[in-house]
Design an enzyme around this catalytic site. Structure first.
Site, PDB file in Angstrom:
ATOM      1  N   LYS A  22      -0.390  -1.684  -2.263  1.00  0.00           N
ATOM      2  CA  LYS A  22      -1.195  -1.387  -3.461  1.00  0.00           C
ATOM      3  C   LYS A  22      -0.641  -2.118  -4.681  1.00  0.00           C
ATOM      4  CE  LYS A  22      -0.342   2.564  -5.825  1.00  0.00           C
ATOM      5  NZ  LYS A  22      -0.022   2.341  -7.248  1.00  0.00           N
ATOM      6  N   ASN A  23       0.702  -2.013  -4.855  1.00  0.00           N
ATOM      7  CA  ASN A  23       1.282  -2.547  -6.087  1.00  0.00           C
ATOM      8  C   ASN A  23       1.405  -4.067  -6.083  1.00  0.00           C
ATOM      9  OD1 ASN A  23       1.316  -0.039  -7.151  1.00  0.00           O
ATOM     10  ND2 ASN A  23       3.501   0.351  -6.796  1.00  0.00           N
ATOM     11  N   CYS A 116       0.698   9.508 -19.071  1.00  0.00           N
ATOM     12  CA  CYS A 116       0.929   9.444 -17.639  1.00  0.00           C
ATOM     13  C   CYS A 116       1.792  10.624 -17.239  1.00  0.00           C
ATOM     14  CB  CYS A 116       1.626   8.143 -17.280  1.00  0.00           C
ATOM     15  SG  CYS A 116       1.919   8.012 -15.536  1.00  0.00           S
ATOM     16  N   ARG A 121       5.436   5.905 -20.288  1.00  0.00           N
ATOM     17  CA  ARG A 121       5.402   4.567 -19.692  1.00  0.00           C
ATOM     18  C   ARG A 121       4.913   3.565 -20.744  1.00  0.00           C
ATOM     19  NH1 ARG A 121       2.595   5.024 -13.912  1.00  0.00           N
ATOM     20  NH2 ARG A 121       3.475   2.952 -13.639  1.00  0.00           N
ATOM     21  N   ASP A 310       9.425   5.184  -6.289  1.00  0.00           N
ATOM     22  CA  ASP A 310       8.193   5.562  -5.590  1.00  0.00           C
ATOM     23  C   ASP A 310       8.453   6.248  -4.247  1.00  0.00           C
ATOM     24  OD1 ASP A 310       6.733   4.609  -7.685  1.00  0.00           O
ATOM     25  OD2 ASP A 310       6.243   2.690  -6.758  1.00  0.00           O
ATOM     26  N   ARG A 402      -5.612   7.545  -4.146  1.00  0.00           N
ATOM     27  CA  ARG A 402      -5.364   6.373  -5.010  1.00  0.00           C
ATOM     28  C   ARG A 402      -4.471   5.359  -4.323  1.00  0.00           C
ATOM     29  NH1 ARG A 402      -2.965   7.615 -10.646  1.00  0.00           N
ATOM     30  NH2 ARG A 402      -2.909   5.352 -10.464  1.00  0.00           N
TER      31      ARG A 402
END
Ligand code: EPU
Length: 425
Positions: A22-23, A116, A121, A310, A402
């Site tokens: 995803k990132n 967030c 952030r 993460d 997500r």
């Protein structure tokens, strides 16, 4: 809102394939704004965040055509240079279009991402980096308005370190802008994450001249234009790690296919310290945790190549049922411990203070009704529920959609008793 019902206590078994990162996908799609021709991405994960990024590109005049996990992007008009609040507020990585848009179109407006749940952030590093390339930046009604000087951006030496170290998306943004700048740019204190390397290699395949990506110093020699190209997204190291922890937590036997263990060394070292048997090949991990109770371990999150933030919530779920006391220190987002409070409802013994969680492992968790607060916290709750005795009901699972493609269907195939309940929660 949908929820997951999970009946825990049964080991998973079999094999599961990892999707694209995803990132990496989010900044790669943004960087396709720089191309003069079409780009074709493969191994794209089918996720809500990816759809949001594609919608942002669509508003910026990019045509996108999907075929399975492939997406073809082509800029068909460059009339609109504004990335709107309705989309960027859904996903902070929308800010990744800032660098490419500014470099390619000379002027743009991108909504400020807003609050967030995992903590503050800021985007000061993104802005500082782009200003160093000559951009004029102002804040107007909740939008970042960025303007390149006449004649375009100009290469420069940029120190991109923040109080918590490097920034992944700031490095990607500034690097993606500098590729079209006049002269040479050096980014010092660049983020070294594999996703940054993927973006750099994609830009090089388009004709950019980037060296040093993956190290703290990236050198970029500006070029006049970039062509479109085909690109396969790297495997998602966080998804792979999530599956490893899930197998360890429910004492399963699982092979994770299509991953890059070489991107996961700090994570694998923590698993070794927790005495979880994991064997690896170049592109797979096999875990055999039958009748195993993991050992406690102290973990500190830091920028790559250290242990990733993460994976912190997921490892906390494993520490919750390990033998002994683990201390988990969060150095990237000191407030990112929401999963802990929910796991306490499942019988976990976790105390959080000052960016640290002290986790006293209990012999078993109990199923409970819990609520997902963000993407990785929801992955941790799935892990805790898979290990717990009895049924758990996890609400607000849109968070997990997500970042994990159809996780319920994929985990059901390896034996997890998971069901998506429509409308509840
Ligand atoms: N920071 C600043 N100023 C900035 C940017 C960041 O001070 O201008 C600080 C942040 O507050 C944080 C640290 O630097 O303490 C690192 O933040 P970073 O900018 O690296 O995070 P990011 O680029 O916004 C990416 C991932 C996140 C992941 C972090 C850290 C993407 C799209 N997102 O975010 O992924 O947690 O790096 O590795 O790449 C997730 O997937 O669940 C997720 C949140």
């Amino acid at each position: 809102m949908e929820s997951f019902s999970i009946i825990g206590g049964k080991p998973v078994q079999g094999s599961i394939a990892v999707r694209g990162s995803k990132n990496a996908t989010l900044p790669l799609l943004a960087a396709s704004l720089l191309a003069d021709g079409p780009c074709e991405f493969s191994n794209v994960p089918l996720l809500r965040d990816v759809q949001t990024q594609v919608k942002i590109l669509n508003t910026l005049g990019v045509e996108t055509v999907w075929q399975g996990r492939r997406v073809r992007t082509q800029v068909i008009d460059s009339y609109n240079n504004t990335a709107p609040y309705e989309l960027v507020k859904q996903m902070r990585a929308g800010v990744c279009v800032l660098g490419p848009l500014l470099a390619k179109r000379g002027e743009c407006k991108v909504s400020l991402p807003g609050g967030c749940v995992i903590g503050e952030r800021p985007i000061d590093l993104h802005l500082r980096g782009l200003e160093a390339l000559g951009a004029e930046i102002s804040m107007e009604h909740g939008y970042i308005h960025a303007k390149a000087p006449k004649g375009g951006l100009v290469g420069n030496e940029i120190y991109l370190g923040g109080k918590f170290g490097s920034s992944v998306t700031a490095t990607e943004n500034v690097m993606s802008a500098a590729v079209l700048a006049r002269g040479t740019t050096t980014i010092e204190c660049a983020a070294c994450e594999p996703e940054v390397v993927d973006v750099a290699q994609f830009l090089n395949a388009m004709g950019a001249r980037i060296e040093g990506a993956g190290s703290p110093r990236i050198t970029i020699r500006g070029v006049k234009r970039l062509r479109g190209c085909a690109w396969s997204v790297i495997p998602d190291r966080i998804e792979a790690a999530t599956f490893v922890v899930l197998a360890a937590a429910c004492r399963g036997q699982l092979t994770i296919k299509g991953c890059r263990p070489d991107h996961m060394l700090a994570f694998l070292d923590v698993l070794r310290q927790m005495q979880v048997p994991v064997s690896r090949s170049a592109s797979s991990l096999t875990i055999d945790a039958r009748s195993l109770r993991p050992a406690a371990c102290d973990v500190v999150t830091l920028p790559y190549p250290a242990f990733p933030t993460d994976c912190q919530a997921q490892i906390m779920a494993l520490a919750a049922i390990a033998k002994g006391t683990s201390v988990i220190t969060e150095r990237i987002y000191p407030e990112r411990f929401m999963a802990g409070a929910e796991m306490k409802r499942m019988g976990a013994d976790i105390r959080v203070a000052n960016g640290q969680a002290v986790v006293n492992g209990v012999s078993a968790l109990q199923g409970a009704e819990v609520m997902a607060s963000d993407l990785r916290a929801s992955a941790a709750l799935v892990i805790a529920a898979a290990a717990a005795k009895g049924e758990s009901l996890i609400s607000r699972i849109y968070h997990i959609d997500r970042g994990y493609e159809r996780i319920d269907e994929r985990l059901a195939k390896v034996g997890l008793a998971i069901r998506r309940c429509p409308g509840a929660g």
